[in-house]
Design an enzyme around this catalytic site. Sequence first.
Site, PDB file in Angstrom:
ATOM      1  CB  THR A  46     -12.257  -4.093  -4.355  1.00 11.79           C
ATOM      2  OG1 THR A  46     -13.067  -3.724  -3.044  1.00 11.79           O
ATOM      3  CG2 THR A  46     -13.448  -3.428  -5.455  1.00 11.79           C
TER       4      THR A  46
ATOM      5  CG  ASP B 287     -13.841  -5.078   0.995  1.00 13.93           C
ATOM      6  OD1 ASP B 287     -14.447  -5.591   1.267  1.00 13.93           O
ATOM      7  OD2 ASP B 287     -13.304  -3.906   1.775  1.00 13.93           O
TER       8      ASP B 287
ATOM      9  CG  ASP C 112     -11.302   2.750  -3.893  1.00 16.32           C
ATOM     10  OD1 ASP C 112      -9.952   2.718  -3.596  1.00 16.32           O
ATOM     11  OD2 ASP C 112     -11.632   4.304  -3.328  1.00 16.32           O
TER      12      ASP C 112
ATOM     13  NE  ARG D 271      -3.700  -2.821   2.281  1.00 15.24           N
ATOM     14  CZ  ARG D 271      -4.795  -2.721   2.180  1.00 15.24           C
ATOM     15  NH1 ARG D 271      -5.340  -1.550   1.161  1.00 15.24           N
ATOM     16  NH2 ARG D 271      -6.021  -3.306   2.032  1.00 15.24           N
TER      17      ARG D 271
ATOM     18  N   GLY E  10     -15.489  -5.899   4.356  1.00 14.34           N
ATOM     19  CA  GLY E  10     -16.313  -5.160   4.289  1.00 14.34           C
ATOM     20  C   GLY E  10     -16.182  -3.896   4.656  1.00 14.34           C
ATOM     21  NE  ARG E  11     -10.523  -0.616   4.987  1.00 15.88           N
ATOM     22  CZ  ARG E  11      -9.391  -0.371   5.875  1.00 15.88           C
ATOM     23  NH1 ARG E  11     -10.273   0.101   7.024  1.00 15.88           N
ATOM     24  NH2 ARG E  11      -9.042  -1.619   6.136  1.00 15.88           N
TER      25      ARG E  11
ATOM     26  CE1 TYR F  11      -4.926  -9.554   6.537  1.00 14.84           C
ATOM     27  CE2 TYR F  11      -5.895 -10.210   8.538  1.00 14.84           C
ATOM     28  CZ  TYR F  11      -5.653  -9.565   8.055  1.00 14.84           C
ATOM     29  OH  TYR F  11      -5.340  -8.289   8.000  1.00 14.84           O
ATOM     30  CG  MET F  12      -8.348 -18.449   6.454  1.00 15.89           C
ATOM     31  SD  MET F  12      -9.088 -19.390   7.864  1.00 15.89           S
ATOM     32  CE  MET F  12      -9.501 -20.644   6.688  1.00 15.89           C
TER      33      MET F  12
END
Length: 463
Positions: free
Chosen positions: A220, A222, A192, A166, A266-267, A375-376
């Site tokens: 993404t 999500d 994004d 990141r 799902g941030r 993370y899985m």
Amino acid sequence: MDSNGVDEHQMKLVEGAAGYVLEDVPHLSDYIHDLPTYPNPLQSNAAYSVVRQYFVDEDDTVMEKIVVHQDSPRGTHFRRAGPRQKVYFKPADVRACIVTCGGLCPGLNTVIREIVCGLHFMYGVTEVIGVDCGFRGFYSKNTVTLTPKVVSDIHKRGGTILGTSRGGHDTSKIVDNIQDREINQVYIIGGDGTQKGASAIYKEIRRRGLKVAVAGIPKTIDNDIPVIDKSFGFDTAVEEAQRAINAAHVEATSVENGIGLVKLMGRYSGFIAMYATLASRDVDCCLIPESPFYLEGKGGLYEFIAKRLRENGHMVIVIAEGAGQDLVAESIEKQDASGNKLLKDVGLWMSLKIKEHFAKQGKMEITLKYIDPTYMIRAIPANASDNVYSTLLAQSAVHGAMAGYTGFISGLVNGRHTYIPLNRITERQNKVVITDRMWARMLSSTNQPSFMNPPKETTEATN
């Protein structure tokens, strides 16, 4: 304005009859005049000899919205993806690079593989390099040579063979490196934040007047990228989430007053939680960022849990990682390197709050099992559906770059692959609409309350 008097920040709009609007993507010829073109090598490709129509018509566009009223304008369209009759690069002159940024997602290696194989087998391109560990790899890491042999079986693995990170975006350094390495096609895979970086790279390349195509593949897990039908890896994530939900259901049904609590990704958007809940049919309550809820009092979550336990003797709760952050004490306001707000672990917090509540009440003894498969889920290989989808996204990006388009992402819109301006997918995030039919279907599946804030109690004035 660039040297040709064109505002590179302005979207290319083409208007037609009956309210038709084409939101076109940039092209190298917009700022480099008299570019030579070449016949598309697919004309002599044996694999494509069975195709009745090799090439996409230049006038083919795809509607953003397909449900309209009788008198509605034809609305926004995007350029249809696919091979063109003429290309703007000689295959022998192409030096392409691929970079992956942000978090992991099922299908990343498939996209890498199919960009490499698409360039090689469809267009005869032999020079493709991979950039190590995200944007900063352009100027701080070595690159790796990518060939069909190197990438032949990477789609069977999770993660990304190129590594990812990141942040680390320095537009000037990145474009300097692109120039120094004589790269003329850049494929950027990320969400994004990554595509905002891709847009900055495109603008700097255009400012310098370089013949370099910049193509994005939106990523993404999500599913929160706007405009496109869905993001690659989403189907795999929903499918894998079922394993966690099934485990929670088994745990909950194996004891008296058992509760299985599952935290899913799902941030800001609750698509994985909502679709996994719909697919499972074992979930009693689904909590997402778009739909606020409260714990205490009449109509609150605690009351619903007690009610469901009395009725069924067990319960499964699914919560998206961004849900209920307003309720979590001492919320963190810091951000990660991509600019995402760092969230408290709402799943762990929720499990503790539920246990504390029922222990304090002393009326019902519960057994709660908390499962966090985050993370899985994101580290597994793509399933069959996402492998096919990732392949088509990658090939569409290759066709677009070879045809001279730049500053675009390839994406599925209403079932058709399109080229979308970068700014359209970075201007907002896609979210679950809680007044939509899909959310209503989910509520119907769980029979949970809407958890809208209860009305304030009013008292009648006495005379």
